[in-house]
Design a protein around this motif. Structure first.
Motif, mmCIF file in Angstrom:
data_model
loop_
_atom_site.group_PDB
_atom_site.id
_atom_site.type_symbol
_atom_site.label_atom_id
_atom_site.label_comp_id
_atom_site.label_asym_id
_atom_site.label_seq_id
_atom_site.Cartn_x
_atom_site.Cartn_y
_atom_site.Cartn_z
ATOM 1 N N GLU A 147 1.055 -1.150 0.216
ATOM 2 C CA GLU A 147 0.138 -0.006 0.006
ATOM 3 C C GLU A 147 0.974 1.262 -0.015
ATOM 4 O O GLU A 147 1.799 1.319 0.856
ATOM 5 C CB GLU A 147 -0.899 0.001 1.314
ATOM 6 N N LYS A 194 -3.272 -6.714 -5.943
ATOM 7 C CA LYS A 194 -3.808 -6.267 -4.847
ATOM 8 C C LYS A 194 -2.843 -4.872 -4.312
ATOM 9 O O LYS A 194 -2.811 -4.733 -3.098
ATOM 10 C CB LYS A 194 -3.794 -7.373 -3.455
ATOM 11 N N THR A 195 -2.327 -4.329 -5.392
ATOM 12 C CA THR A 195 -1.403 -3.157 -4.931
ATOM 13 C C THR A 195 -2.586 -2.170 -4.772
ATOM 14 O O THR A 195 -3.561 -1.831 -5.293
ATOM 15 C CB THR A 195 -0.813 -2.805 -6.110
ATOM 16 N N ASP A 196 -2.443 -1.243 -3.642
ATOM 17 C CA ASP A 196 -3.302 0.026 -3.587
ATOM 18 C C ASP A 196 -2.417 1.164 -3.147
ATOM 19 O O ASP A 196 -1.672 1.413 -2.503
ATOM 20 C CB ASP A 196 -4.018 -0.257 -1.872
ATOM 21 N N LYS A 231 -2.384 5.460 -3.589
ATOM 22 C CA LYS A 231 -2.889 6.812 -3.804
ATOM 23 C C LYS A 231 -1.995 7.744 -3.952
ATOM 24 O O LYS A 231 -1.249 8.039 -2.847
ATOM 25 C CB LYS A 231 -4.313 6.772 -2.956
ATOM 26 N N VAL A 260 -5.881 -1.063 -6.855
ATOM 27 C CA VAL A 260 -6.595 0.198 -6.823
ATOM 28 C C VAL A 260 -5.626 1.167 -7.095
ATOM 29 O O VAL A 260 -4.647 1.145 -5.911
ATOM 30 C CB VAL A 260 -7.355 0.280 -5.401
ATOM 31 N N CYS A 261 -5.372 2.024 -7.827
ATOM 32 C CA CYS A 261 -4.669 3.164 -8.080
ATOM 33 C C CYS A 261 -5.208 4.416 -8.147
ATOM 34 O O CYS A 261 -6.079 4.498 -9.250
ATOM 35 C CB CYS A 261 -3.583 2.953 -8.908
#
Ligand code: ADP
Ligand code: MG
Lengths: 445, 251
Positions: free
Chosen positions: A317, A346-348, A350, A378-379
């Protein structure tokens, strides 16, 4: 085709400066060799310029006109009282200290010998006695290093070598202080190593400060190499506060093992031309990073934040929040690259970059880059550019707050949202005081 | 005493006159209600009293305690005792309510020649005022108005008013968006502040608020001018007949 590129005056001066300094730089033969190789490599690279993508907005070839002599005097006087003055609000942060004056360790000003959980040494002293292998490790250019990191290898004099031992949780932060003093123009190169072993945790603050009255013609090249072990945690901050002219080139390379946590906060104010580079690579699953920062630029100051976060493995993350206040002709640059490798499911990730423009002449360049090669991720990224809201100013003023103070309150609240990210309360307070000072208000609120 | 004399106001960047010779006098100790249809210039009047940019006074004057305030900055007016409770209170992310209020209160105290309050003295004062007004001051630990409900925002305005102790209180549609409970708290807050040194201008579109804050006089504002003045019963009349009569007159 082989075209001989004309060297700029500054590039030539760098080679000459190296010739003059080489004999006096610390290290055994293997180190000397490394340095010579580095300056050779730099010779062909030259200073980074706008046609190199990563340096598009921060063209050193065009902007660095002269090179100041390497600071080789390791006995520049500095008293404890002067150190406290130079530290300003940071003096209130309860921490162990290791202190460098113009790029040279000053044992009398530090107190790290009994720092619980830490093993601390000065690079310069290590180089004088280390074996060839160790020396070679300490003075090598990181893989993929650019011209600035290469120069660091050539010129580095000193720095902190820090280890947080396995399983230790260091309760008090370690403050690595680099102070500039003295009346002559100088160029300093330092390098730190921070290794947090498995299961350990610590807070390390790197501060670049100036004794009032010191020469403003100054150039700094600082490189910090960080490794955070399995299940380990590092809260890292870099605070750089200067008087508006200095060249400040810093790179920080971070490697994280499984389930490691890394937080980094970068605070910059009053830097003439700054590059804050930060490269993080996840090498073990379950890593978490939070990179954030606040910068304040006025007059013709230029602050560049360039991040590369490499999600090389799954389930990590990353969070990024950078906020800049730009006044006069101040310029902010934000480049944020997030790479998600094919395996890194499953990389997150932001990213957010925000600028507050206080003048029409201010400039902000933002370049987010997502390179995503995995599908289950999710990026996201965002950029905002805003001015002070006149309705909010009126609201404050209608409550009796004078215009200058109302503006300062708004700016503080903007930058405050970034400073909130700092977990150490005393450091948070110190950064808020710096921001307040920058805004020209008394800090005694 | 508030004296508004033949006030003409236009938008600063548009050739449109909003207030067209408005005259109004509110003695100290009195509460005057201003009622009028939407778009009649009620908020404009409130903003011009508080000194917001974007409006230009082309004729007439506003005197507060005999002194013209139209050339004063908003913060100077605040120091002279002018307070506007906003129709739409602003949110200030990142600034805690307590920080905001302490900055405001100390700025006003400084201009009034009073000593700044220490943090403990300030906190004590906030607590006292909150208790008196039945307002939970915990909301001041959060950033100013951020994420507040409509009712909370208006309560926060009244609490600010109580702390700054203004002498001319202008309330712009403080009742809009409030349920009965919130309306009661807000009205009780206002009533608690009524005294013989204070003048109130209570702007509202509906009569309902005036059941709780009973005015000494009611003025009807339409087409940029006071069209009619009466006692509190005028509000009841308006409730029945609406503003048609006045907007007609205007057209
Ligand atoms: N800042 C402004 N910009 C443009 N128009 C405005 C502005 N303020 C007021 N007006 C106009 O002036 C008129 C009166 O508005 P306002 O004072 O808000 O009325 P009320 O509060 O009685 O509903 C309206 O037609 C409104 O659109
Ligand atoms: Mg209105």
């Amino acid at each position: 085709m082989n075209v001989a590129v004309m060297k700029t005056k500054a590039e030539q001066a760098i080679s000459e400066s190296f010739e003059a300094a080489a004999e006096k730089l610390p290290g055994t033969d293997v180190v000397r060799e490394r340095r010579a190789q580095a300056i050779g490599a730099f010779s062909s690279l030259g200073l980074p310029h706008r046609r190199i993508e990563e340096w598009k907005y921060t063209d050193l070839r065009a902007n660095v006109k002269e090179i100041f002599p390497a600071a080789l005097d390791d006995a520049m006087p500095l008293t404890i009282a002067e150190l406290i003055v130079a530290l300003g609000p940071l003096a209130h942060v309860d921490a162990h200290r290791i202190v460098f004056v113009n790029g040279h360790h000053r044992a009398g000003l530090g107190d790290f010998a009994d720092a619980a959980g830490f093993e601390v040494a000065a690079l310069g002293e290590l180089l004088a006695t280390a074996t060839e292998d160790v020396s070679a490790d300490l003075v090598s250019t990181p893989e993929g290093g650019d011209a600035v990191e290469t120069l660091n290898t050539a010129f580095v004099t000193d720095g902190a070598v820090v280890r947080v031992t396995e399983g230790a949780s260091a309760s008090k932060p370690l403050l690595i202080v680099f102070v500039r003093t003295g009346g002559s123009a100088s160029s300093v190169a330092v390098r730190n190593f921070v290794t947090v072993e498995d299961g350990a945790s610590a807070t390390v603050i790197e501060a670049h400060v100036v004794l009032p009255g010191a020469a403003q013609d100054a150039q700094l090249n600082a490189l910090t190499e960080v490794t955070v072990g399995n299940n380990a945690a590092l809260h890292h901050a870099k605070v750089a506060v200067d008087e508006g002219k200095a060249l400040h080139l810093t790179s920080c390379d971070v490697t994280l093992s499984a389930d490691a946590t890394y937080r980094n906060f970068q605070f910059s104010a009053g830097l003439g031309l700054a590059r804050n580079g930060l490269n993080v690579i996840f090498e073990g699953e379950g890593g978490k990073i939070d990179l954030s920062g606040g910068y304040l630029a006025r007059r013709a100051e230029h602050i560049d934040t360039t991040l590369v976060v490499d999600h090389a493995v799954p389930r990590c993350e990353s969070r990024e929040l950078f906020k800049g206040v730009l006044e006069d002709h101040g310029r902010g640059v934000f480049q944020g690259k997030i790479i998600v490798r094919p395996d890194a499911q499953k990389t997150d990730g932001k990213q957010m970059s925000q600028a507050l423009m206080l003048s029409e002449d201010a400039e902000f360049d933002s370049k987010p880059e997502l390179e995503i090669y995995a599908d289950d991720v999710v990026c996201g990224h965002g950029t905002t550019v805003a001015e002070l809201d006149p309705d909010l100013l009126f609201y404050c003023r209608s409550r009796g707050i004078p215009e200058k103070e109302a503006r300062a309150l708004m700016i503080e609240s903007f930058i405050g949202e970034a400073i909130e990210k700092v977990e150490n309360e005393q450091l948070r307070g110190a950064l808020a005081s710096y921001a307040t000072q920058w805004l020209g208000r008394s800090s005694g609120r | 005493m508030l004296e508004i004399k033949n006030l003409h106001v236009k938008l600063a960047d548009e050739d449109r006159e909003i207030l067209k010779g408005l005259s109004l006098t509110v003695p100290k100790g009195e509460v005057h209600a201003i009622m009028g249809p939407n778009g009649s210039g009620k908020s404009t009047l409130a903003y011009v009293l508080a000194g917001r940019d974007g409006y230009e006074v082309t004729d007439g004057d506003i005197l507060w305690n005999g002194e013209s305030i139209i050339d004063m900055e908003p913060d100077e007016r605040a120091a002279k005792g002018v307070f506007l409770a906003f129709q739409y209170p602003m949110e200030i992310p990142g600034v805690a309510g307590l920080t905001f209020l302490r900055t405001a209160l100390n700025a006003v105290r400084k201009k009034r020649g009073e000593a700044e309050l220490t943090t403990p003295a300030f906190l004590k004062l906030v607590k006292e005022k909150g208790q008196k007004l039945n307002i939970d001051v915990d909301m001041l630990k959060r950033p100013v108005n951020v994420g507040f409900s409509g009712g909370e925002k208006k309560r926060s305005e009244i609490l600010q008013m109580a702390l700054l102790e203004p002498t001319l209180c202008v309330l712009d549609e403080t009742d809009s968006g409030l349920d009965i409970d919130a309306l009661r708290v807000v009205s009780e807050g206002v009533n608690a502040l009524r005294d013989k040194e204070r003048a109130f201008v209570v702007i509202t579109h509906y009569q309902r608020l005036l059941n709780y804050i009973v005015p000494d006089k009611v003025h009807v504002l339409a087409d940029g001018r006071i069209q009619k003045t009466g006692g509190k019963e005028l509000a009841l009349e308006l409730e029945k007949s609406g503003y048609a009569e006045y907007t007609h007159k205007a057209a």
